[in-house]
Design a protein around this motif. Structure first.
Motif: not given
Lengths: 417, 921
Positions: A10, A56, A60, A89-90, A92-94, A96-97, A114, B23-25, B27, B30-31
């Motif tokens: 990143l 990870l 993914r 954030e990573l 959380w997003r993963m 939740t999805e 959440y 963007q730092r992730h 993902a 998603w979500g």
């Protein structure tokens, strides 16, 4: 944790992101494209970091291939990485999805994710709050959703960045939307019961709560279709039509706003509701015509133009209809062709107007025949809609008198129009 | 009702500022839900429904096989390198350049020098060549340099001399300059490998004629410069793609096919093909054979070609010069827009793209920075331009994001356009420019350059397939809406199978075949298309992918409607009969057709290369009993991959076999061939000799049969003469002689003596002798009394020489070898003065030959520091006197365990002693 970021590929960017996007690529040679994942050799991670990274990658990979159960199993091991605040954030997003896609998810699971993620770092609190409220709204729990956005609204932390400010605005607007829903409920009960005491007070409170925030968000350039609609409805209910019209005008004509066709449509609908004279309506539609010549209101516009019985308006109507017929979606629409037929016959009554038809068609001469009047079109129209065929056939001589010379079809044509 | 515009759009902020999001992730999107719209409220709170921008569930599409299947048999192809050239390895590349482009690198100088060099092998110089140098030997040496030989042992001195004489003048281009140019080129090559924009759009297309058949367009030939029109038919279930038996109609082009664009209108199709500097348009129909309509050349490289969906025969061509032209086939080109620079900011890119839009006379003009709508009805200068899309913060772009591909989605929605960047895919509505209707994070590694959009049925979702080039990824996205309702995406991006991953799931190959196949499968993608088929029961999608090596792979996706019977829970982990049933045996094809590998070929089809042992075993078994390979996954995974069917396995096996046959044996590096003809000349035997030879051969054969020795008939070979042991004096020879002649005891004695075990005995004998000598001296007279001590010291020296047996094997006063071991010598000297230490403990390590070598370094050090001392000690008058030697027992602590330190210590200590003795003297 910069090392961790680095090996994850990143970009590490300083906080003060003031320069523009293009600087990075300007220096490079032709066809240099900043690729999504830079191929630079990364420092080789060791130990726990390496394990995290591999995990990870597995999560993914499984998620991209929609193998949700596998992803969930890996994810259970990956949450350890939450010690690193950058990964909130990573994770959380993963998570939740994955929850979205697992068959046996419960509401409790969602709440845990959440709530935990919300409090794992202040950076994402607002975003996760808003998403949580979306989740509750989608599942019909409007009270809880309202509670969530109210909580997020009153939350303050440190300096507000631009994106954070925007998010707060959005949260406020969504809260107002929920207020509006409450207001609607009160309104409906009110009209049923006809009891005009305390409820109207409560209703007005909702209106006041909503209107301040809605006013605020409508000042920012953007697309605010759902918000402006409920604001205008509430204003109309309280009889503040001037304010409503002002807001709609601002939304439609302010140059800092994007050219939203709906803004003009809302204005037109508002004016129509309040029996505004045709002239004003036509003015609005004229703007819309410039913006979207293929809009369905253009048919109304051409009818209005025809009704006004002004000479120049008939010519305008011709232009509007021809513009509509340029577009694929109107090409076989009988109403438009009929309307065009009417306009042309009105125009042909006067000698000097007939030239205007030729002028309009001069621009289209070399492609209209191929677009509308080939034998294939004729065959198709005849099969599907014989009335349309008749209308088109009656117009072909007037619109494209020299069509034989401009045929560009590579196939042999047997003209039937 | 295509003309409707959504009544409400999802709320979003609008700003034309340049984007600064990072963007730092990893993902993506998603979500999150992204936003909601409230719908249909009539009164009570519960009556309201919400619709999110990113909807959770999409259609479930699952692969029917865990690997993509090759459609055509492998053909010869120029394959690019898998790994990019390393620009830092300039030396190798310079070498390659000099070898491959000799005339360019050394042309001028070789012409000048060539007059004075004579490369023919000539015995005597001809007159014409009087002033020239004969170089044939050097030339023949240079000719052999292409073989892999040891550069150290095989060298030419004359060439070395020439190279040191001429190295700085022979280059036409100075190596420094050439090096930097080469570096630039290599860097660009590497970038091109990662991302080659010429391939944007993709060179694979499918023109459907009816529900079940159509024409597949793809480039073929080794250079991808043959355009093939191949009629294909979908099989009954749409589960496989199979040839109808026709040979493809093909056209040879002058350059590689970069992009194929098709448009159909009332059954007639128009196919536009872009090569680098040539564009062509073919006409085609269900009944008509493909025929060439027109070809145009472009000055600048063409970067885009697009067929009009509105009017057949209109084509838009954009070139890297920045010009966009409307090409009406049969009438010529009309320039509709020129642009010197990039649209919104300087992205330093000459890539241009143009697409038709909903209006036949409005086109999209795009570059890396954005897209503009251009109305080209009017004159060139006065075209009204409207921004449709730009890299800005409205579309929530990331920093460094660039536009890659634009596609008009006329089939799906008359006003929608698909735009892709490295990170995202956007759906734009041209009625509402600047604000994207929909945005996905496609989460692909490499930038997507190919796309295919499959319109959904009335209630279904529209499928967007994005394909990347270098990584072969294909991602499936789904969305709906756009007319009455605002666009929303469904589900999360789904990655489809890649050909390069398939080897891991197929039976194991032999390593070199594995390598060849992996190399072939890893070639970058060059195109993407999709065939869709919906029947009452199922909906299938066949995704075809073209690679740069000319192979086409397909994968079949089936919509999972969650009906019972479909593998909703517990997907088949092994090759159950279910999977066989899903692949019905297709109608037998004409076996003469070799173009398409048919999954229906008989399982025992002839093999082309020897099978891998492992596969030999498997092919013996009945096919249904082959344990199918499945993806490693969780057993309880409800969405586990399906198993590899035997048909697929067979197709792959045939494909791999053909590939191996195609590739042939790996080329061995050239070897130096030395001609041996006439080197050994055996005289032709006469009649008697021939008879003898025959007899001997028979004897030999007889002996071989009986496994006996052939000694009786042969003359004995003379034994070599006896070794004269006396002629060999060195230690090893002595030892060997002793061991050979005397047996074990003699050798043991010798060894004892060598090691000095019997030293005490010897010393005793020496002492006795000395005593005798002294007595003899005394008896002979006392006239030498004064110098007695001196002579005795001299006698020590000679005595020491008598120890040669266990010191060095040499005799004479202080040989070189002894001089090189001063410490050892001194130690003996000292210890000889003093009898007290036991002799076996006084054995310094440097005395036997082996430790000598080991202690070489320390000895050298000692030598350096002590050479001066020895010089003084060499001096005869400085030899220690007996009086001084009597003081020597003052350091008896010279133990062998501390020999290494003590050597130095002893010497340091000995120095003052000698001084003393000198003083005393």
């Amino acid at each position: 944790m910069e090392a961790l970021d680095e090996y994850l590929g990143l970009p590490v960017v300083p906080e003060d992101e003031s320069d523009s996007s293009d600087c990075s690529s300007r220096k490079r040679h032709k066809s240099k494209l900043p690729l999504a994942e830079s191929k630079r050799p990364l420092a080789k991670p060791i130990g726990f970091h390496k394990t995290c990274r591999i995990c990870l990658e597995h999560v993914r990979e499984a998620m991209l291939h929609h193998r949700w159960q596998e992803a969930a199993d890996y994810m259970a091991s990956y949450t350890q990485v939450l010690q690193d605040r950058n990964k909130v954030e990573l994770v959380w997003r993963m998570s939740t999805e994955i929850l979205h896609n697992l068959p046996n998810t419960t509401v409790k699971d969602y709440n845990i994710i959440y709530e935990r993620m919300k409090h794992s770092g202040f950076k994402h609190y607002l975003m996760i709050c808003l998403e949580h409220s979306f989740h509750l709204m989608l599942h019909g729990d409007i009270e809880a959703a309202k509670h969530q956005v109210s909580m997020a609204e009153s939350w303050r932390h440190g300096k507000e960045s631009v994106s954070q400010l925007q998010r707060i605005r959005l949260i406020q607007a969504y809260r107002s939307l929920l207020d509006y829903i409450m207001w609607c409920e009160k309104k409906s009960t009110l009209s049923k019961d006809n009891s005009f005491e305390s409820d109207s007070q409560g209703m007005h409170t909702f209106f006041r709560l909503a209107s301040t925030n809605l006013q605020e968000i409508l000042k920012n350039p953007g697309v605010w279709d759902p918000f402006i609609l409920c604001y205008v409805e509430m204003l109309e209910f309280y009889g503040d039509n001037e304010e409503a019209q002002k807001v709609l005008n601002h939304y439609a004509y302010d140059n800092s706003f994007p050219p939203n066709p709906n803004a003009h449509v809302y204005l037109y609908q508002f004016l129509k509701r309040h029996d505004t004279p045709d002239k004003k309506l036509m003015k609005v539609l004229k703007h819309l015509h410039v913006l979207v010549p293929s809009h369905e209101l253009m048919l109304t516009y051409s009818c209005l133009l025809l009704q006004s019985e002004k000479q120049s308006h008939t010519q305008k109507a011709l232009g509007v209809l021809l513009d509509m017929l340029d577009f694929q979606c109107w090409r076989s629409n009988l109403d438009v062709w009929k309307c065009l037929h009417a306009v042309i016959h009105q125009l042909l009554q006067r000698e000097e107007w007939a030239t205007s038809v030729q002028m309009q068609m001069a621009l289209r001469n070399n492609w209209w025949p191929a677009l509308h009047f080939t034998s294939f079109h004729a065959k198709k129209d005849l099969e599907e809609n014989s009335e349309l065929f008749e209308v088109k056939a009656s117009l072909v001589e007037i619109l494209c008198p020299e069509r034989e010379t401009v045929i560009t079809q590579p196939c042999n044509l047997d003209l039937t129009y | 009702m295509d003309f409707q515009f959504p009544q409400q759009l999802f709320p979003s902020f609008y700003s034309c500022e340049p984007p600064n999001r990072v963007q730092r992730h990893s993902a993506g999107g998603w979500g999150c839900y992204g936003g909601v719209l409230a719908q249909g409220g009539t009164g009570s709170v519960s009556s309201w429904a919400f619709r999110s921008k990113r909807q959770v569930g999409g259609e479930l599409w699952r692969q029917m096989e865990p690997v993509p299947v090759p459609l055509l048999s492998p053909r010869k192809a120029f394959q690019e390198l898998v790994t990019p050239p390393d620009p830092l390895d300039v030396l190798t590349h310079m070498q390659n350049f000099f070898t491959d482009h000799g005339p360019d690198a050394f042309g001028c100088m070789s012409e000048i020098l060539g007059e004075n060099f004579y490369f023919q092998k000539a015995k005597g110089k001809t007159k014409y060549r009087q002033g020239s140098v004969n170089m044939w030997r050097t030339k023949s040496f240079v000719d052999q340099l292409k073989f892999n030989m040891c550069p150290m042992s095989y060298r030419s001195r004359s060439l070395d001399r020439y190279s040191s004489l001429l190295w700085d003048v022979v280059h036409d281009v100075p190596p420094d300059l050439l090096g930097s140019l080469l570096y630039e080129e290599l860097t660009e090559q590497r970038d091109r490998m990662q991302f080659s924009e010429a391939a944007t759009g993709g060179a694979l297309a499918f023109v459907p004629f009816s529900q079940s058949d159509g024409c597949l367009l793809y480039p073929g030939g080794p250079g991808m410069d043959r355009l093939n029109f191949h009629r294909v038919a979908l099989e009954r279930d749409g589960s496989a793609c199979v040839d109808t038996g026709q040979k493809p109609v093909s056209f040879q082009l002058k350059g590689p096919v970069r992009q194929i664009s098709c448009g159909s209108c009332f059954g007639d199709s128009c196919v536009a093909v872009r090569s680098d500097h040539v564009c062509g348009v073919w006409g085609m129909g269900d009944q008509n054979e493909p025929h060439l309509l027109q070809v145009v050349g472009t000055e600048a490289a063409a970067s885009c070609i697009n067929v009009s969906p509105h009017i057949l025969g209109e084509v838009l061509v954009a070139s890297e010069s920045g010009a966009a032209s409307l090409w009406t086939v049969g009438r010529g080109m009309q320039k509709v827009r020129t642009e010197e620079s990039n649209l919104y900011f300087n992205a330093k890119s000459s890539w241009r793209w143009c697409e038709f839009s909903a209006h036949p006379r409005v086109m999209l003009y795009a570059d890396r920075t954005g897209v503009e709508l251009t109305d080209f009805r009017l004159k060139l200068e006065s075209h009204p331009r409207h921004t449709l899309f730009r890299i800005s913060s409205t579309s929530d772009c990331q920093r460094g994001e660039r536009l890659l591909l634009v596609r008009f989605l006329g089939d799906v929605h008359p006003f929608h356009h698909l735009l892709t960047t490295q990170h995202s895919a956007y759906v734009m509505d041209e009625r509402f420019p600047c604000v994207p209707m929909l945005k996905w994070d496609h989460m692909m590694e490499a930038p997507p350059l190919f796309c295919h959009v499959a319109p959904g049925s009335a209630s279904g979702t529209t499928k967007v397939l994005l394909g990347s080039q270098s990584s072969q990824e294909i991602t499936l996205l789904q969305y709906s809406g756009g007319a009455v309702e605002a666009c929303c995406s469904h589900g999360s991006p789904q990655a489809l199978l890649r050909p390069r991953d398939s080897l891991a799931l197929l039976p194991v190959q032999l390593p070199h075949r594995q390598q060849t196949a992996a190399h072939r499968l890893a070639s970058p993608a060059a195109g993407l298309t999709c065939l869709q088929r919906t029947s009452v029961s199922t909906a299938t999608m066949i995704v075809l992918q073209l690679t740069a090596a000319g192979d086409i792979f397909y994968q079949v996706l089936e919509r999972d409607d969650g009906k019972p019977g479909t593998p909703e829970t517990g997907a088949p982990e092994t090759g159950t009969p279910d999977t066989e049933v899903r692949f019905p045996v297709l109608a037998a094809e004409t076996s003469s057709d070799e173009d398409v590998v048919m999954p229906t070929q008989a399982p025992n089809a002839r093999t082309f290369v020897p099978e891998t042992p492992d596969r030999n075993q498997s092919s013996d078994r009945p096919p249904d009993r082959i344990p199918a390979l499945v993806a490693v996954g969780n057993g309880a995974d409800w969405s586990a991959r399906s198993a590899l069917s035997s048909a697929t396995r067979h197709t792959w096996r045939r494909w791999l076999q053909k590939l191996m046959r195609q590739e042939g044996k790996p080329e061995a590096p050239p070897r130096l061939v030395v001609r041996t003809d006439g080197l050994l000349s055996v005289p032709e035997p006469d009649a008697a000799g021939r008879h003898l030879q025959g007899a001997q051969q028979q004897d030999l054969q007889r002996c071989m049969r009986t496994r006996s020795l052939l000694h009786s008939d042969l003359e004995p070979v003379p034994v070599p003469p006896a070794v004269d042991a006396e002629a060999w004096h060195d230690l090893l020879s002595n030892r060997l002689t002793t061991a050979w002649s005397g047996g074990q005891e003699a050798w043991l004695d010798w060894w004892q003596e060598e090691r000095g075990a019997n030293r005490a005995m010897k010393r005793e004998a020496l002492r006795r002798r000395r005593r005798r000598e002294k007595e003899a001296q005394r008896a002979s007279g006392r006239h030498l009394q004064l110098s007695g001590s001196f002579t005795s010291s001299v006698s020590y020296q000679t005595d020491l020489d008598d120890f040669s047996g266990w010191s060095s094997g040499t005799s004479g006063p202080l040989s070189d070898s002894q001089r090189s071991r001063p410490l050892g010598h001194l130690a003996y000297f000292l210890e000889d003065q003093d009898d007290s230490p036991p002799p076996d403990r006084l054995d310094p390590p440097c005395r036997t030959p082996e430790p000598q070598a080991a202690n070489q370094r320390s000895r050298n050090l000692a030598d350096q520091s002590l050479s001066s001392i020895w010089e003084t000690q060499d001096d005869p008058p400085l030899h220690p006197t007996p009086s001084s030697s009597s003081q020597l027992p003052s350091f008896p602590s010279l133990t062998p365990s501390r020999a290494s330190q003590s050597q130095r210590g002893a010497l340091q200590a000995s120095q003052p002693k000698k001084k003393k003795s000198r003083m005393g003297f």
